[in-house]
Design an enzyme around this catalytic site. Sequence first.
Site, mmCIF file in Angstrom:
data_model
loop_
_atom_site.group_PDB
_atom_site.id
_atom_site.type_symbol
_atom_site.label_atom_id
_atom_site.label_comp_id
_atom_site.label_asym_id
_atom_site.label_seq_id
_atom_site.Cartn_x
_atom_site.Cartn_y
_atom_site.Cartn_z
ATOM 1 N N ARG A 46 0.824 -1.203 0.000
ATOM 2 C CA ARG A 46 0.000 0.000 0.000
ATOM 3 C C ARG A 46 0.861 1.257 0.000
ATOM 4 N NH1 ARG A 46 -1.401 2.272 4.498
ATOM 5 N NH2 ARG A 46 -1.614 0.305 5.655
ATOM 6 N N TYR A 98 -18.196 15.990 -15.454
ATOM 7 C CA TYR A 98 -18.491 14.559 -15.460
ATOM 8 C C TYR A 98 -19.417 14.223 -14.288
ATOM 9 C CZ TYR A 98 -17.781 9.577 -14.624
ATOM 10 O OH TYR A 98 -17.972 8.244 -14.383
ATOM 11 N N ASP A 170 -8.318 18.338 -14.520
ATOM 12 C CA ASP A 170 -8.557 17.013 -15.071
ATOM 13 C C ASP A 170 -8.081 17.032 -16.525
ATOM 14 O OD1 ASP A 170 -9.612 14.693 -16.266
ATOM 15 O OD2 ASP A 170 -11.335 14.669 -14.920
ATOM 16 N N LYS A 195 -8.896 5.659 -19.446
ATOM 17 C CA LYS A 195 -9.287 6.180 -20.748
ATOM 18 C C LYS A 195 -8.097 6.150 -21.716
ATOM 19 C CE LYS A 195 -13.304 7.035 -18.811
ATOM 20 N NZ LYS A 195 -13.069 6.810 -17.370
#
Length: 384
Positions: A46, A98, A170, A195
């Site tokens: 982690r 979004y 973004d 994406k």
Amino acid sequence: MKIESRLAQIGSVQEPVTGAVNFPIYHATAFRHPRLGQSTGFDYIRSQSPTRKVLEEAAAELESGDRGYACSSGMAALHTIFGLFSQGDHLLVSLDLYGGTYRLLEQIMSRYGVTASYIDTNDMEGLERLRKPNTKAILIETPTNPLMMITDLEAVSEWAKQHGLLVIVDNTLLTPFFQRPLELGADIVIHSASKYLGGHNDVLAGLIMAKGQELCDQLSFLHNSIGAVLGPQDCYMLMRGMKTLALRMERHQYNAVRMAEFLQEHPLVEQVYYPALPTHPGYEIQQRQASGNTGIFSFKMREAAMIEPILRHIKLIAFAESLGGVESLMTYPAVQTHADIPEEIRRRVGVDDRLLRLSVGIEHIEDLIADLAQAFEAADKEIH
């Protein structure tokens, strides 16, 4: 070194023992300590893993950042960033947004006392009017999804710095191949790496890149503490996709421009929203701050009745959510990606029942145009 070369060489010279051209996938969750008080730099997955470290360093370097953070999804990356804010803090956010980001802000972050105001982030007077003493940051999508609104990043970043605000951008739709917001004044860049960066509709991932020691230390703490980190297998898949980013983005752009021009002339289409077109309101800003254009755009049909039969008749283009993969996908934002945004807000910005969003893949452009043309023809015959 040019960005094309840097992309192709991600992880290729970083395994010194065997000289493996592709960096290995380290599935270990724990790492042995040489002795008490010593560490190899890897303790627990982690906190860091060798495969993730290579990805994060490559991502930071591509965006001209000081540090990168690989997350389990784009939304996990955004939630990690929101950990910077406290109860009572206020954010300025892109109006055309979004739906998942809106949902996170309004249904989750609002419960912790973080509020947001939504505005066209190119409206400098509006930004000043909505700014409050407790405003801490501005979150910008440029181009926005789905209406492709463009924000002047240099102008807004300069304004934000005058008021001590963080600038979060973004950059999912343009990628560092076409636009690098940190070079234009932003503090943090975020990607839904599922994406264009991944590029093959086969990996779920998010990336954060930031500048400044103090800010990066804060994000490192949040990344580790929240734990929404990307696993080694997905890190490898994402790096593999990024190696071909330059080739894919050039083809996405070429196909999208041709498709947008076709739709702009089609009698059944009312409007095309794509910043590569000189008629687009943000065309000049886009030309100045980016070296190219994304492969996604939206268009509005003249009749809402055309939507359902078009989606039923497309064959090569798939009716599916998401974007940025090699396959072309068509989405109906009003009931899919933007369903969580209240109807009155959607309609105010133009996301209505006549809007379709097209993520143009890398197929042959003549085949894509032919597919859309036959779907339009079949839908027109059906409703008339």
